[in-house]
Write a protein that holds these residues in place. Structure first.
Motif, PDB file in Angstrom:
ATOM      1  N   ASN A   1       1.116  -1.581  -0.011  1.00 51.83           N
ATOM      2  CA  ASN A   1      -0.648  -0.158  -0.030  1.00 51.83           C
ATOM      3  C   ASN A   1       1.367   1.053   0.420  1.00 51.83           C
ATOM      4  O   ASN A   1       0.599   2.092  -0.427  1.00 51.83           O
TER       5      ASN A   1
ATOM      6  N   LEU B   1       2.079   1.821  -3.553  1.00 51.41           N
ATOM      7  CA  LEU B   1       1.020   1.928  -4.206  1.00 51.41           C
ATOM      8  C   LEU B   1       1.082   3.024  -4.466  1.00 51.41           C
ATOM      9  O   LEU B   1       0.868   3.784  -4.659  1.00 51.41           O
TER      10      LEU B   1
ATOM     11  N   SER C   1       3.424  -2.451  -6.961  1.00 52.21           N
ATOM     12  CA  SER C   1       2.672  -2.395  -5.857  1.00 52.21           C
ATOM     13  C   SER C   1       2.760  -3.892  -5.721  1.00 52.21           C
ATOM     14  O   SER C   1       2.668  -4.786  -4.027  1.00 52.21           O
TER      15      SER C   1
ATOM     16  N   PHE D   1      -7.716  -4.524  -1.495  1.00 54.01           N
ATOM     17  CA  PHE D   1      -6.615  -2.608  -1.129  1.00 54.01           C
ATOM     18  C   PHE D   1      -8.018  -1.465  -0.752  1.00 54.01           C
ATOM     19  O   PHE D   1      -8.256  -0.914  -0.975  1.00 54.01           O
TER      20      PHE D   1
ATOM     21  N   ASN E   1      -7.452   1.096   1.057  1.00 57.25           N
ATOM     22  CA  ASN E   1      -6.689   2.257   0.803  1.00 57.25           C
ATOM     23  C   ASN E   1      -7.359   3.421  -0.446  1.00 57.25           C
ATOM     24  O   ASN E   1      -7.863   2.536  -1.186  1.00 57.25           O
TER      25      ASN E   1
ATOM     26  N   ALA F   1      -6.592   2.271  -4.043  1.00 52.16           N
ATOM     27  CA  ALA F   1      -6.608   2.035  -5.187  1.00 52.16           C
ATOM     28  C   ALA F   1      -8.264   2.402  -5.651  1.00 52.16           C
ATOM     29  O   ALA F   1      -8.477   1.862  -7.016  1.00 52.16           O
TER      30      ALA F   1
END
Length: 410
Positions: free
Chosen positions: A9, A12, A43, A186, A189, A192
């Motif tokens: 994450n 990302l 990622s 994800f 997050n 995403a």
């Protein structure tokens, strides 16, 4: 698993933030697509490149600490479970939401496949399509194009087919499906979700450009898009003709093409990826440096006047003997909650000196794993009661010991 998710994450967020910075305002839609797909791949891969694991877990103890001190038997520490396991609850919550989102994607794929099987086929402008019934927006999914030609002019049908054929020919469904799977993995997050939106919009920019470059009047096409703006979409995993926001799509159609030389800014992703990989492996250098420094200090101590022995004629003893020492360590070393949460494990080696009066001094980490595990092992060693001191030639002497403490989650 938790450590991997955190690292993935972070990668990302960093890469997508960089993408937003360099892509703002340009018309390099193919480069944007490549960058977004690269972010997804990096990622997943960069968090797995961590060579420090090889140093911390597989290097023999004798190679790391050659001739430094007497090695005590290894102590094994495992986490104790509380009455209520909050970590397990968090894992189940994450897995439950991820599974629900994955099932949603799977169900949408099934729906589209069933619709393709049930739909009547026709050939429009030389393309085989699946005919829709009802007020649904045209869309495509992999090799299938779905459209309802009723109440549309031949020109409008051609625009739709050109648009959707671009999605089909360039395999845009792969991008759309991948973005959905990342959201499922994800979901906690926000990046995403933002990336999924960027992916979908960029695919539409590519398809819109194909329609315009094919000779379609720009204004007529834009009015067509506005006319179908609020038609119902069959599924979110498909490439829909009326993907919103239309304002951004129309703005991109009217935007002047960016300077071709500016596209090379996307190559800056290469050094950024290398930097992230290096940051993920900095623990290797840190651990090696600590070991070198500590070995040097230990060597200097043995050459000083106040000599520290590694082995002497009468070795120091813990009150009650070795069995009592192992019992003391196993009962007092606790698995840190932070380490459990971060899925940290490994073998910490603590070095200490038994002084002439039996007191414990000069407690150091000779082999590091993580700060929380290191600190716990050091804490317990420092709290040990006085030992019976060692002797050499009838004289009390200082003696150096190593005690390995292995933290295991399972």
């Amino acid at each position: 698993m938790l450590t991997y998710l955190i690292k993935a994450n972070v990668v990302l967020v960093v890469l997508f933030g960089f993408y937003q910075l360099i892509s703002a305002g340009d018309t390099f839609f193919k480069w944007r697509r490549l960058s977004l797909l690269t972010i997804y791949v990096l990622s997943l891969l960069l968090p797995t490149i961590d060579l420090s694991v090889l140093v911390n877990e597989t290097a023999p103890l004798g190679n790391i600490l050659p001739h430094m001190a007497y090695n005590l038997p290894e102590v094994m520490v495992k986490p104790t479970r509380d009455a209520f396991d909050w970590q397990q609850l968090a894992v189940w919550l994450y897995a439950g939401v991820a599974l629900a989102l994955l099932l949603r994607v799977f169900w949408q794929v099934v729906m589209v496949c069933r619709l393709a099987q049930r739909s009547e086929r026709a050939t429009l402008h030389g393309m085989e399509v699946c005919l829709l019934t009802g007020d649904y927006s045209p869309f495509s999914f992999f090799r299938w194009i779905f459209v309802n030609p009723v109440n549309k002019t031949p020109s409008q049908v051609k625009q739709i087919l050109t648009h959707e054929q671009t999605h089909v020919a360039q395999w845009h469904s792969v991008d759309a499906l991948l973005s959905q799977l990342f959201v499922a993995a994800f979901w906690f997050n926000p990046v995403a979700w933002l990336m999924r939106l960027q992916v979908r919009n960029n695919l539409e920019y590519l398809a819109d450009r194909s329609v315009i470059s094919g000779g379609t009047d720009k204004k007529a096409y834009q009015y067509h898009l506005l006319a179908v703006a609020y038609r119902t979409n069959v599924a979110t995993i498909t490439n829909n003709f009326n993907v919103l926001p239309l304002k951004k799509r129309i703005k991109m159609m009217n935007k002047q093409t960016s300077n071709p030389l500016a596209r090379f800014k996307y190559l800056l992703f290469v050094p950024l990826a290398i930097a992230l990989m290096a940051m993920n492996s900095t623990t290797i250098r840190a651990n090696v440096q600590k070991k070198v420094v500590k070995t040097t200090k230990a060597t200097k101590k043995t050459s000083a006047n106040d000599k520290v022995y590694e082995v002497c004629e009468q070795m120091p003893t813990f009150p009650g003997g070795d069995a009592a020492l192992m019992k003391y360590l196993s009962e007092n070393v606790k698995y840190p909650a932070l380490a459990i949460k971060a899925q940290e494990q490994g073998r910490v080696v603590v070095s200490f000196t038994v002084e002439r009066d039996g007191a414990i001094s000069d407690v150091k980490v000779a082999r590091s794993v993580t700060p929380s595990l290191d600190a716990e092992a050091v804490r317990v060693v420092k709290a040990m009661p006085k030992w019976t001191p060692g002797k050499q030639g009838g004289q009390l002497v200082r003696v150096r010991y190593n005690v390995p403490v292995s933290f295991k989650l399972n």
